[in-house]
Design a protein around this motif. Sequence first.
Motif, PDB file in Angstrom:
ATOM      1  N   GLN B  17      14.788  -3.162 -13.103  1.00  0.00           N
ATOM      2  CA  GLN B  17      14.949  -4.047 -12.050  1.00  0.00           C
ATOM      3  C   GLN B  17      14.275  -4.257 -11.096  1.00  0.00           C
ATOM      4  OE1 GLN B  17      18.541  -2.651  -9.997  1.00  0.00           O
ATOM      5  NE2 GLN B  17      19.830  -4.417 -10.272  1.00  0.00           N
ATOM      6  N   TRP B  18      13.324  -3.219 -10.851  1.00  0.00           N
ATOM      7  CA  TRP B  18      12.620  -3.221  -9.647  1.00  0.00           C
ATOM      8  C   TRP B  18      10.981  -3.060  -9.845  1.00  0.00           C
ATOM      9  CZ3 TRP B  18      14.725  -5.415  -5.463  1.00  0.00           C
ATOM     10  CH2 TRP B  18      16.044  -5.254  -5.537  1.00  0.00           C
ATOM     11  N   LYS B  19      10.776  -2.898 -11.180  1.00  0.00           N
ATOM     12  CA  LYS B  19       9.344  -2.649 -11.439  1.00  0.00           C
ATOM     13  C   LYS B  19       8.460  -3.766 -10.955  1.00  0.00           C
ATOM     14  CE  LYS B  19       6.643  -0.967 -15.124  1.00  0.00           C
ATOM     15  NZ  LYS B  19       6.584  -0.505 -16.707  1.00  0.00           N
ATOM     16  N   ALA B  20       8.788  -4.883 -11.314  1.00  0.00           N
ATOM     17  CA  ALA B  20       7.739  -6.110 -11.091  1.00  0.00           C
ATOM     18  C   ALA B  20       7.881  -6.350  -9.373  1.00  0.00           C
ATOM     19  CB  ALA B  20       8.338  -7.298 -11.461  1.00  0.00           C
ATOM     20  N   PHE B  21       9.291  -6.115  -8.983  1.00  0.00           N
ATOM     21  CA  PHE B  21       9.115  -6.102  -7.511  1.00  0.00           C
ATOM     22  C   PHE B  21       8.268  -5.071  -6.717  1.00  0.00           C
ATOM     23  CE2 PHE B  21      10.717  -4.175  -3.415  1.00  0.00           C
ATOM     24  CZ  PHE B  21      10.416  -5.290  -2.811  1.00  0.00           C
ATOM     25  N   LEU B  22       8.186  -3.835  -6.975  1.00  0.00           N
ATOM     26  CA  LEU B  22       7.481  -2.728  -6.688  1.00  0.00           C
ATOM     27  C   LEU B  22       5.936  -2.924  -6.871  1.00  0.00           C
ATOM     28  CD1 LEU B  22       9.711   0.122  -7.630  1.00  0.00           C
ATOM     29  CD2 LEU B  22       9.460  -0.553  -5.111  1.00  0.00           C
ATOM     30  N   SER B  23       5.579  -3.519  -7.994  1.00  0.00           N
ATOM     31  CA  SER B  23       4.147  -3.743  -8.339  1.00  0.00           C
ATOM     32  C   SER B  23       3.771  -5.092  -7.384  1.00  0.00           C
ATOM     33  CB  SER B  23       4.123  -4.178 -10.107  1.00  0.00           C
ATOM     34  OG  SER B  23       2.898  -4.710 -10.123  1.00  0.00           O
ATOM     35  N   ALA B  24       4.484  -5.916  -7.199  1.00  0.00           N
ATOM     36  CA  ALA B  24       3.853  -7.090  -6.318  1.00  0.00           C
ATOM     37  C   ALA B  24       4.053  -6.272  -4.979  1.00  0.00           C
ATOM     38  CB  ALA B  24       5.056  -8.206  -6.357  1.00  0.00           C
ATOM     39  N   PHE B  25       4.804  -5.871  -4.390  1.00  0.00           N
ATOM     40  CA  PHE B  25       5.089  -4.759  -3.211  1.00  0.00           C
ATOM     41  C   PHE B  25       3.622  -4.256  -3.074  1.00  0.00           C
ATOM     42  CE2 PHE B  25       5.584  -0.803  -1.142  1.00  0.00           C
ATOM     43  CZ  PHE B  25       5.890  -1.162   0.178  1.00  0.00           C
ATOM     44  N   ALA B  26       3.385  -3.268  -4.018  1.00  0.00           N
ATOM     45  CA  ALA B  26       2.215  -2.366  -3.859  1.00  0.00           C
ATOM     46  C   ALA B  26       0.771  -3.503  -3.659  1.00  0.00           C
ATOM     47  CB  ALA B  26       1.888  -1.608  -5.053  1.00  0.00           C
ATOM     48  N   SER B  27       0.926  -4.477  -4.368  1.00  0.00           N
ATOM     49  CA  SER B  27      -0.498  -5.272  -4.387  1.00  0.00           C
ATOM     50  C   SER B  27      -0.316  -6.057  -2.909  1.00  0.00           C
ATOM     51  CB  SER B  27      -0.151  -6.368  -5.491  1.00  0.00           C
ATOM     52  OG  SER B  27      -0.753  -7.387  -5.075  1.00  0.00           O
ATOM     53  N   GLU B  28       0.895  -6.691  -2.491  1.00  0.00           N
ATOM     54  CA  GLU B  28       0.751  -7.260  -1.250  1.00  0.00           C
ATOM     55  C   GLU B  28       0.419  -6.148  -0.182  1.00  0.00           C
ATOM     56  OE1 GLU B  28       0.808 -10.633  -0.374  1.00  0.00           O
ATOM     57  OE2 GLU B  28       0.442 -10.614  -2.619  1.00  0.00           O
ATOM     58  N   PHE B  29       1.234  -5.291   0.039  1.00  0.00           N
ATOM     59  CA  PHE B  29       1.127  -4.107   0.909  1.00  0.00           C
ATOM     60  C   PHE B  29      -0.368  -3.532   1.179  1.00  0.00           C
ATOM     61  CE2 PHE B  29       2.153   0.435   1.903  1.00  0.00           C
ATOM     62  CZ  PHE B  29       2.586   0.103   3.409  1.00  0.00           C
ATOM     63  N   ALA B  30      -1.034  -3.459  -0.028  1.00  0.00           N
ATOM     64  CA  ALA B  30      -2.379  -2.823  -0.186  1.00  0.00           C
ATOM     65  C   ALA B  30      -3.319  -3.659   0.739  1.00  0.00           C
ATOM     66  CB  ALA B  30      -2.697  -2.385  -1.591  1.00  0.00           C
ATOM     67  N   SER B  31      -3.119  -4.872   0.529  1.00  0.00           N
ATOM     68  CA  SER B  31      -4.049  -5.826   1.075  1.00  0.00           C
ATOM     69  C   SER B  31      -3.767  -5.805   2.540  1.00  0.00           C
ATOM     70  CB  SER B  31      -3.514  -7.500   0.552  1.00  0.00           C
ATOM     71  OG  SER B  31      -2.294  -7.746   0.840  1.00  0.00           O
ATOM     72  N   LYS B  32      -2.793  -5.483   3.190  1.00  0.00           N
ATOM     73  CA  LYS B  32      -2.536  -5.443   4.479  1.00  0.00           C
ATOM     74  C   LYS B  32      -3.353  -4.380   5.339  1.00  0.00           C
ATOM     75  CE  LYS B  32       0.424  -8.889   4.139  1.00  0.00           C
ATOM     76  NZ  LYS B  32       0.134 -10.327   3.830  1.00  0.00           N
ATOM     77  N   GLY B  33      -3.683  -3.200   4.861  1.00  0.00           N
ATOM     78  CA  GLY B  33      -4.189  -2.338   5.601  1.00  0.00           C
ATOM     79  C   GLY B  33      -5.125  -1.276   4.928  1.00  0.00           C
ATOM     80  N   GLU B  34      -5.504  -0.253   5.764  1.00  0.00           N
ATOM     81  CA  GLU B  34      -6.417   0.687   4.974  1.00  0.00           C
ATOM     82  C   GLU B  34      -5.562   1.763   4.480  1.00  0.00           C
ATOM     83  OE1 GLU B  34      -9.609   1.898   7.472  1.00  0.00           O
ATOM     84  OE2 GLU B  34      -9.609  -0.049   8.610  1.00  0.00           O
ATOM     85  N   THR B  35      -6.144   2.707   3.769  1.00  0.00           N
ATOM     86  CA  THR B  35      -5.458   3.667   2.917  1.00  0.00           C
ATOM     87  C   THR B  35      -4.684   4.453   4.194  1.00  0.00           C
ATOM     88  OG1 THR B  35      -7.080   3.736   1.105  1.00  0.00           O
ATOM     89  CG2 THR B  35      -5.480   5.725   1.404  1.00  0.00           C
ATOM     90  N   LYS B  36      -5.153   4.833   5.156  1.00  0.00           N
ATOM     91  CA  LYS B  36      -4.538   5.787   6.022  1.00  0.00           C
ATOM     92  C   LYS B  36      -3.493   5.131   6.694  1.00  0.00           C
ATOM     93  CE  LYS B  36      -7.247   5.303  10.451  1.00  0.00           C
ATOM     94  NZ  LYS B  36      -6.535   4.478  11.050  1.00  0.00           N
ATOM     95  N   ASP B  37      -3.429   3.559   6.675  1.00  0.00           N
ATOM     96  CA  ASP B  37      -2.374   2.974   7.363  1.00  0.00           C
ATOM     97  C   ASP B  37      -1.209   2.871   6.281  1.00  0.00           C
ATOM     98  OD1 ASP B  37      -3.791   2.368   9.790  1.00  0.00           O
ATOM     99  OD2 ASP B  37      -4.607   0.755   8.870  1.00  0.00           O
ATOM    100  N   LEU B  38      -1.733   2.412   5.070  1.00  0.00           N
ATOM    101  CA  LEU B  38      -0.679   2.658   4.130  1.00  0.00           C
ATOM    102  C   LEU B  38       0.268   4.041   4.003  1.00  0.00           C
ATOM    103  CD1 LEU B  38      -2.844   0.669   1.286  1.00  0.00           C
ATOM    104  CD2 LEU B  38      -1.236  -0.352   2.987  1.00  0.00           C
ATOM    105  N   ARG B  39      -0.755   5.121   3.972  1.00  0.00           N
ATOM    106  CA  ARG B  39      -0.057   6.539   3.807  1.00  0.00           C
ATOM    107  C   ARG B  39       0.826   6.543   4.946  1.00  0.00           C
ATOM    108  NH1 ARG B  39      -2.314  10.094   0.117  1.00  0.00           N
ATOM    109  NH2 ARG B  39      -1.136  11.722   1.283  1.00  0.00           N
ATOM    110  N   ALA B  40       0.580   6.193   6.298  1.00  0.00           N
ATOM    111  CA  ALA B  40       1.130   6.223   7.476  1.00  0.00           C
ATOM    112  C   ALA B  40       2.577   5.704   7.215  1.00  0.00           C
ATOM    113  CB  ALA B  40       0.718   5.721   8.488  1.00  0.00           C
TER     114      ALA B  40
END
Lengths: 163, 163, 163, 163
Positions: B17-40
């Motif tokens: 139900q959420w695999k494609a959403f979570l994969s797209a989320f990770a991809s969009e989200f990762a493009s928004k910040g640096e690793t330390k911000d993503l971790r925060a």
Amino acid sequence: MSRNNAQYYEGQQCSRQWKAFLSAFASEFASKGETKDLRAFMHQLGRTMANEYTITDGSSLQALEDKMNSIWAELDWGWVELSEEAEALVVAHRASPFKMAFGVGALSWSPALLEGIYAQWFESLGMDPTLRLLQKGDALEGGQLFVYELKKQIDEPSYFTRR
Amino acid sequence: MSRNNAQYYEGQQCSRQWKAFLSAFASEFASKGETKDLRAFMHQLGRTMANEYTITDGSSLQALEDKMNSIWAELDWGWVELSEEAEALVVAHRASPFKMAFGVGALSWSPALLEGIYAQWFESLGMDPTLRLLQKGDALEGGQLFVYELKKQIDEPSYFTRR
Amino acid sequence: MSRNNAQYYEGQQCSRQWKAFLSAFASEFASKGETKDLRAFMHQLGRTMANEYTITDGSSLQALEDKMNSIWAELDWGWVELSEEAEALVVAHRASPFKMAFGVGALSWSPALLEGIYAQWFESLGMDPTLRLLQKGDALEGGQLFVYELKKQIDEPSYFTRR
Amino acid sequence: MSRNNAQYYEGQQCSRQWKAFLSAFASEFASKGETKDLRAFMHQLGRTMANEYTITDGSSLQALEDKMNSIWAELDWGWVELSEEAEALVVAHRASPFKMAFGVGALSWSPALLEGIYAQWFESLGMDPTLRLLQKGDALEGGQLFVYELKKQIDEPSYFTRR
């Protein structure tokens, strides 16, 4: 470590919706007959189930294995490897949810369900009518591996008198 | 054998139900910040998630581990082992669905979600405020093991400046 | 009767594995921006998600609706009806799990996820570039119906400045 | 509108993992006996299943209903309403997955599974031994409502000779 990932995954695999039903079914059902009758019913049930799916791609063993695995992945029923040996085509099915669904005690008859499915699928592909698909031996790898063989059955008049 | 049960189970674990959403989320989200911000963000999200659950049984390490594992089994998020070492309490979390949900590329930040959950849980148990729970090193065992440590953090002013 | 089947089914629909995560995500995410920014992120996320699926069958509106519904059934994301009106193609999406996943409070922005998916799908079918797909109004039927329109957008320069 | 949310949800409810198996089971099983035998087996299977769960909270009808509904929600087997009438306690069970799992043709016997579960649960609560729990009439509301009554059975010597 007293636990491992395989045990974790195995414990999670069977759908919560039907686990208690299937366990009760196995218990009631096993009390009604002998192993060979239970196997005959499960084998027949497998043949009926097989007709829900169309297995057409017999162009190569790999294509056939891939098609079967796409069905198994959809059901979360594990995965299969097909291999040709001298006298038989070997069907090794791993990671089925049967042990968790029907119980350890049912491992003497629950794999006949897959026997019926594979038998029906190979017949629908137009296999040589002198061949039979039968489970070979007992469940292996702690109930996580069932081996079937498709080969000439000389002294076995039917699927149902094997045990 | 080119495939094994672990790979099969790993591939099945994440809810369709959420695999494609979570994969797209990770991809969009990762493009928004640096690793330390993503971790925060993930750490904070974990703390919010942790509050959905009540972890009270700190009577023994085993009781605590059992309570956590009953939550993980309910979510199908894997399983944890707690162990005491000389300088730290070690939290070893295995078989999470994160690699399949958020992708291999997200393994540098997705485990911060569990970091936030465990940090919040240990704090809610009234742990010594000089202790901090932080992930130790990278994901191990092909992304199937995350190790966290709860220990005195001398030179780390906050969870969020670790990387 | 204080309860009905619709409420029961709605409560069951969202996968247990990600419900607490998605609820925490919605809560953290909503605190980071205004509705139009949240909608822009969700819309973009929808476009990324849409690329996981190939929508080719534009031979008829019914064929297109059927293809979309087979994807929605696979994800358990509800079902869609496409209908042609004088000035617009209307996309009515019902029974999504968004209210249970992201919460009632997120209904002002969570439907932008489907807006992004449908926008991307219609564009991939080669639609007239003067057309835009946008959500029309708020969520209806207690958060169980989202309506989108594909039509000429005269005074709306982009998807993202609508609210 | 040729379709509605109820139909959508009903179609999604039965776990993919066992749907084809349960459908084949119903078909093979129904060919083995008459309705009263099928009902007797399902009733007994329900009693066995019931023992997996402990129903203790008989402090009030509402508490009992809540406890049962927490089990049904866990299994995604629908929901129940208990109500007292002049001569009977009425058990109205809605939204079970039985029609989708066992098929429309099985609605004459599949509800005996819930009959067995409720019978066992009420007996375990120490009910008056002159009472019997039996299904009343056929499935209603398109197979989405089964009604059972717990009452004095004057002329019915056993659960199993009802039909």
